[in-house]
Design a protein around this motif. Sequence first.
Motif, PDB file in Angstrom:
ATOM      1  N   ASN A 103      38.874 -58.037 -41.751  1.00 11.71           N
ATOM      2  CA  ASN A 103      39.136 -58.721 -43.018  1.00 11.71           C
ATOM      3  C   ASN A 103      40.619 -58.693 -43.365  1.00 11.71           C
ATOM      4  O   ASN A 103      41.209 -59.705 -43.756  1.00 11.71           O
ATOM      5  CB  ASN A 103      38.349 -58.046 -44.148  1.00 11.71           C
ATOM      6  CG  ASN A 103      37.026 -58.726 -44.427  1.00 11.71           C
ATOM      7  OD1 ASN A 103      36.939 -59.945 -44.432  1.00 11.71           O
ATOM      8  ND2 ASN A 103      36.006 -57.930 -44.667  1.00 11.71           N
ATOM      9  N   ARG A 153      31.872 -50.345 -40.902  1.00  9.94           N
ATOM     10  CA  ARG A 153      32.606 -50.670 -42.124  1.00  9.94           C
ATOM     11  C   ARG A 153      34.111 -50.708 -41.869  1.00  9.94           C
ATOM     12  O   ARG A 153      34.825 -51.585 -42.370  1.00  9.94           O
ATOM     13  CB  ARG A 153      32.279 -49.645 -43.217  1.00  9.94           C
ATOM     14  CG  ARG A 153      30.853 -49.750 -43.749  1.00  9.94           C
ATOM     15  CD  ARG A 153      30.605 -48.722 -44.848  1.00  9.94           C
ATOM     16  NE  ARG A 153      29.202 -48.712 -45.244  1.00  9.94           N
ATOM     17  CZ  ARG A 153      28.666 -49.559 -46.119  1.00  9.94           C
ATOM     18  NH1 ARG A 153      29.429 -50.484 -46.691  1.00  9.94           N
ATOM     19  NH2 ARG A 153      27.387 -49.475 -46.438  1.00  9.94           N
ATOM     20  N   GLY A 184      39.407 -53.425 -35.259  1.00  9.89           N
ATOM     21  CA  GLY A 184      39.065 -54.668 -35.934  1.00  9.89           C
ATOM     22  C   GLY A 184      40.289 -55.526 -36.185  1.00  9.89           C
ATOM     23  O   GLY A 184      40.274 -56.749 -35.965  1.00  9.89           O
ATOM     24  N   TYR A 201      30.604 -57.582 -32.138  1.00  8.65           N
ATOM     25  CA  TYR A 201      30.829 -56.140 -32.065  1.00  8.65           C
ATOM     26  C   TYR A 201      29.704 -55.548 -31.230  1.00  8.65           C
ATOM     27  O   TYR A 201      28.527 -55.630 -31.603  1.00  8.65           O
ATOM     28  CB  TYR A 201      30.822 -55.568 -33.487  1.00  8.65           C
ATOM     29  CG  TYR A 201      31.000 -54.069 -33.608  1.00  8.65           C
ATOM     30  CD1 TYR A 201      32.195 -53.532 -34.067  1.00  8.65           C
ATOM     31  CD2 TYR A 201      29.951 -53.184 -33.325  1.00  8.65           C
ATOM     32  CE1 TYR A 201      32.357 -52.166 -34.237  1.00  8.65           C
ATOM     33  CE2 TYR A 201      30.112 -51.813 -33.486  1.00  8.65           C
ATOM     34  CZ  TYR A 201      31.312 -51.309 -33.931  1.00  8.65           C
ATOM     35  OH  TYR A 201      31.469 -49.955 -34.097  1.00  8.65           O
ATOM     36  N   TYR A 243      37.738 -63.926 -42.689  1.00  7.15           N
ATOM     37  CA  TYR A 243      36.829 -63.339 -41.703  1.00  7.15           C
ATOM     38  C   TYR A 243      35.409 -63.644 -42.169  1.00  7.15           C
ATOM     39  O   TYR A 243      34.997 -63.216 -43.248  1.00  7.15           O
ATOM     40  CB  TYR A 243      37.047 -61.831 -41.580  1.00  7.15           C
ATOM     41  CG  TYR A 243      36.135 -61.196 -40.546  1.00  7.15           C
ATOM     42  CD1 TYR A 243      36.282 -61.521 -39.205  1.00  7.15           C
ATOM     43  CD2 TYR A 243      35.125 -60.310 -40.914  1.00  7.15           C
ATOM     44  CE1 TYR A 243      35.439 -60.964 -38.244  1.00  7.15           C
ATOM     45  CE2 TYR A 243      34.293 -59.749 -39.962  1.00  7.15           C
ATOM     46  CZ  TYR A 243      34.450 -60.085 -38.625  1.00  7.15           C
ATOM     47  OH  TYR A 243      33.617 -59.545 -37.687  1.00  7.15           O
ATOM     48  N   VAL A 284      35.066 -53.916 -39.817  1.00  4.95           N
ATOM     49  CA  VAL A 284      35.064 -55.114 -40.657  1.00  4.95           C
ATOM     50  C   VAL A 284      36.242 -55.096 -41.626  1.00  4.95           C
ATOM     51  O   VAL A 284      36.863 -56.140 -41.893  1.00  4.95           O
ATOM     52  CB  VAL A 284      33.724 -55.252 -41.401  1.00  4.95           C
ATOM     53  CG1 VAL A 284      33.791 -56.360 -42.448  1.00  4.95           C
ATOM     54  CG2 VAL A 284      32.599 -55.540 -40.414  1.00  4.95           C
TER      55      VAL A 284
END
Length: 305
Positions: free
Chosen positions: A93, A86, A50, A75, A103, A89
Amino acid sequence: MNERSALRMLGETLPHAGDDAAVVDGQVVTTDMLHDTTDFPDGTTRYTAGWRAVGASLSDVAAMGADATSAVAVYAAPSFEDDDLREFVAGANDVCESVEAAYVGGDLDQHVEFTVATTALGETDDPVRRSGAEPGDAICVTGDLGRSAAGFRFFQRGQTEESAELLERANELFRFPPRVAAGEALAPVASSMMDSSDGLARSLHQLAEASGCGVDVDSTLVPIHAAVDDVATDAADRLELGAFFGEDFELVCTIPTEDVEAATAACPVPLTQIGEVTEADREDAQSLTMDGEPLPDRGYTHGEN
């Protein structure tokens, strides 16, 4: 055709293409796609994926000298796992927060291979393009090079030795800092700029092609990341990892010589002069040299690495 030939062909028909990002009415926009098999070595965490995927697009915004504002990602994976999503992300972020951007989401899709497509936005009234280098300008780079190459070697060693410690080191190296603040600081004086995602050597070829110039680089001045010394087999391998491997996401820029001192003082990360822009030899369209020898047009290319 290969990736570079395709980009060159598209650049002839798309007026906003040709730089790290397009700029339309002060809005900077760029998009990237990364794949499991070509961009994420075995052992790459979803958090790192990410960070790295979104960071790649933020790096393009940085290369235009723009202020990064936001990013989104698509994604795609064979299945959606709670922890994986999770962590992805969280990485997206965190890399946005590191450059004071947001984000703001994206899309999900099922696909046979883990794949990420990212888009980043930024703002600037005076973008720095690849096409402004002039003979006599200094060639400079931010930070140091070879970080991703060292990370890749650590991924290989970590898998072979089944070492969690080596894999964590590799993931850490793959979470590079997008140089947004440096790009903004250099924008007032840089005559041209781009990021080094394709490697220093290939980036210099692209910059020289866009500016219609030559370059002369001193390899002893190229700043190499300390981690490279932990994985390189000899001096030649060290330079190979630093100048030709790619995926470093540092900034490569040209600056009038009288402005180098001020640019160095203003840049929030180390800025190193590694060479000089030269006149293009009309009998030799490349006119690119390192240590007096032709600089190979070699680096990262999607589909070949």
